[in-house]
Design a protein around this motif. Sequence first.
Motif, PDB file in Angstrom:
ATOM      1  N   ARG A 161       6.508  19.767  10.951  1.00 39.81           N
ATOM      2  CA  ARG A 161       7.820  19.809  10.335  1.00 39.81           C
ATOM      3  C   ARG A 161       8.868  19.283  11.323  1.00 39.81           C
ATOM      4  N   VAL A 162       9.705  18.389  10.850  1.00 36.88           N
ATOM      5  CA  VAL A 162      10.829  17.910  11.653  1.00 36.88           C
ATOM      6  C   VAL A 162      12.092  18.388  10.945  1.00 36.88           C
ATOM      7  N   SER A 163      12.850  19.246  11.638  1.00 34.85           N
ATOM      8  CA  SER A 163      14.010  19.836  10.960  1.00 34.85           C
ATOM      9  C   SER A 163      15.244  19.747  11.841  1.00 34.85           C
ATOM     10  N   ILE A 164      16.369  19.922  11.196  1.00 32.60           N
ATOM     11  CA  ILE A 164      17.652  19.869  11.889  1.00 32.60           C
ATOM     12  C   ILE A 164      18.431  21.132  11.549  1.00 32.60           C
ATOM     13  N   ALA A 165      18.932  21.804  12.582  1.00 32.12           N
ATOM     14  CA  ALA A 165      19.771  22.987  12.390  1.00 32.12           C
ATOM     15  C   ALA A 165      21.221  22.541  12.443  1.00 32.12           C
TER      16      ALA A 165
END
Lengths: 343, 343
Positions: free
Chosen positions: B314-318
């Motif tokens: 998973r590649v996510s951005i906060a």
Amino acid sequence: LTGGEDDLLRWLRRRFNLSLIGDDAAMLPAGGPFVVTVDSQIAGTHFPPGLDPAQVARRLLAVNLSDLAAMGAAPAYAFLALTAPRGFDHRRFFAALLAACVPHRLRLAGGDLSRGPGEGLTATLTLFGTRPRGGTHWLRRAGASAGQRLWLGGTVGESAAGRLLIDRGARLGAGRITLPAGWDDGRGRPRSLAAAARRAVRRHLLPVPQLELGWWLARQAPGAPGAAIDVSDGLARDLHRLCAASGAGARIDAAALPFAAGFVPLCAALGADALELALGGGEDYVLLFTLPAALAPPRRFGCQAIGTITRGHRVSIASVAPFGSGARPLAPSGWDHLTTGPS
Amino acid sequence: LTGGEDDLLRWLRRRFNLSLIGDDAAMLPAGGPFVVTVDSQIAGTHFPPGLDPAQVARRLLAVNLSDLAAMGAAPAYAFLALTAPRGFDHRRFFAALLAACVPHRLRLAGGDLSRGPGEGLTATLTLFGTRPRGGTHWLRRAGASAGQRLWLGGTVGESAAGRLLIDRGARLGAGRITLPAGWDDGRGRPRSLAAAARRAVRRHLLPVPQLELGWWLARQAPGAPGAAIDVSDGLARDLHRLCAASGAGARIDAAALPFAAGFVPLCAALGADALELALGGGEDYVLLFTLPAALAPPRRFGCQAIGTITRGHRVSIASVAPFGSGARPLAPSGWDHLTTGPS
């Protein structure tokens, strides 16, 4: 306004250290394990717009392999930069390119894909060559010396005749060549002429690089083969380059120039001068090389001795009828990539 | 119809052995002394048509050097393939290219010049890199592992803002930047905005490759630096590539993304979303790399930690205000060279 390509190179050499440049491929590091060459194929310049992407790929590879052949190098790695318009069939292009790499043991090692702003197609291939088995040295342009014989690895002019036919509408599709109207209908023109025309179109679109001949030359004792170059921009221009690099002259015999079967009548039917196409038509992709007079390449390569390396800087051609008679200076006709077109 | 670039690569990998492909440059022979990269710059795709040939040359070189930086390689040899229209100032192009090579100890070792059929300009550069002094290994995309910190070598998004300004008429000439009408006249817009706009245009046209940062990374103990890639197609897309090559995921923090001075008001004035440009604008030519949590790059490089490598894919951005809040999947926005445009 800039002048021609050779002018530009001279200007650059005066201003910058370009000592690595001057052969069909560069040796990296100097004298080292790799030779590297780069060549582009551009729609509308090197091949007709709309050519099957598979054929573009095969021609791109063949033209670049010819530079490795001229160095006596074995293919090793390829890098592709491809700029194609919307709708270009990349899969067809790559499938053909990679399939054509297999028999040469050439590996695609990198690339760069772009979509161009217009309809243009530009494919640039960088090839790495390594030493062939038994190869002791790289072939150079600078090795010719007076007294050596000058050889051609195959016929010249046929590719240019093919280009003229393509300009008039000849096409290669699904492995078959369609000739322009009037060439193929059995009326008026002999069947042998249509066959010669077909061979010329195929020769132009799918040249066969002379890798094995290059390897044979690279296996001779160092110093035995003199110089080598591949004829891409025209025999006359490339001979001038070989002589300039070697600090030598040459005298070639027009009557000794090897022509493909049916080439002279084909030129006549095209209204083209056979000798002019042979000397300046370009894109022949045969090796032009020198050997000591006592050494000849094996017959299987079908090479032809066309002249002699001489002292001085004069490059001349001896002609007999029907091409005129006596020796005259050979003009460096052929392609200049800045003022005209190919390779 | 072909799909995007990543689709094409997957298709090719299924059919052919492309094991040499997958980093910013190829190692030749495998693990060997050279890395090689090739990149094209095309008028109308990568830079505005009519750009000064000297600037085309400098940008071409910078973009390619950035790929060497991402491998931790030192520049060694260059090969140029140039297709230019009639009237192109080759001398100006070459003088700028060769002068720009000097500080990098890069030598032009070969090339191919062609005249294209139209007004198009395509310049393709193949660069060879060697190990820098003290370099123990090449940087790869595949070296990231969970727990490592993710770093950016510089700001992102500014180059894309520069491209928007160029699209609206900004130009660089004789070393000075002219902004579009209304940006530069002292009425309405603050002076600082014009200064930010000028920096963005310069950043777009003349990116500065992070070679020394790459060498620093290559000098760490093998295995200490994780992975590296240069951000050419957009932070989001290139981060996805790094994660895919490493078999890992990542979580980045939108608030940690480094922006150039004045970047946010510049984006507002352009009507552009700052975060969108930062994530998908591309052509930033900064290094994106990972390091063990205990190791940080020297301050002089101005790097910024932007997140963490995670298990899984998973590649996510906060995000926090003003960009929304909470973590969300990061779409691989950015350039696809077959469906859109650059690198």
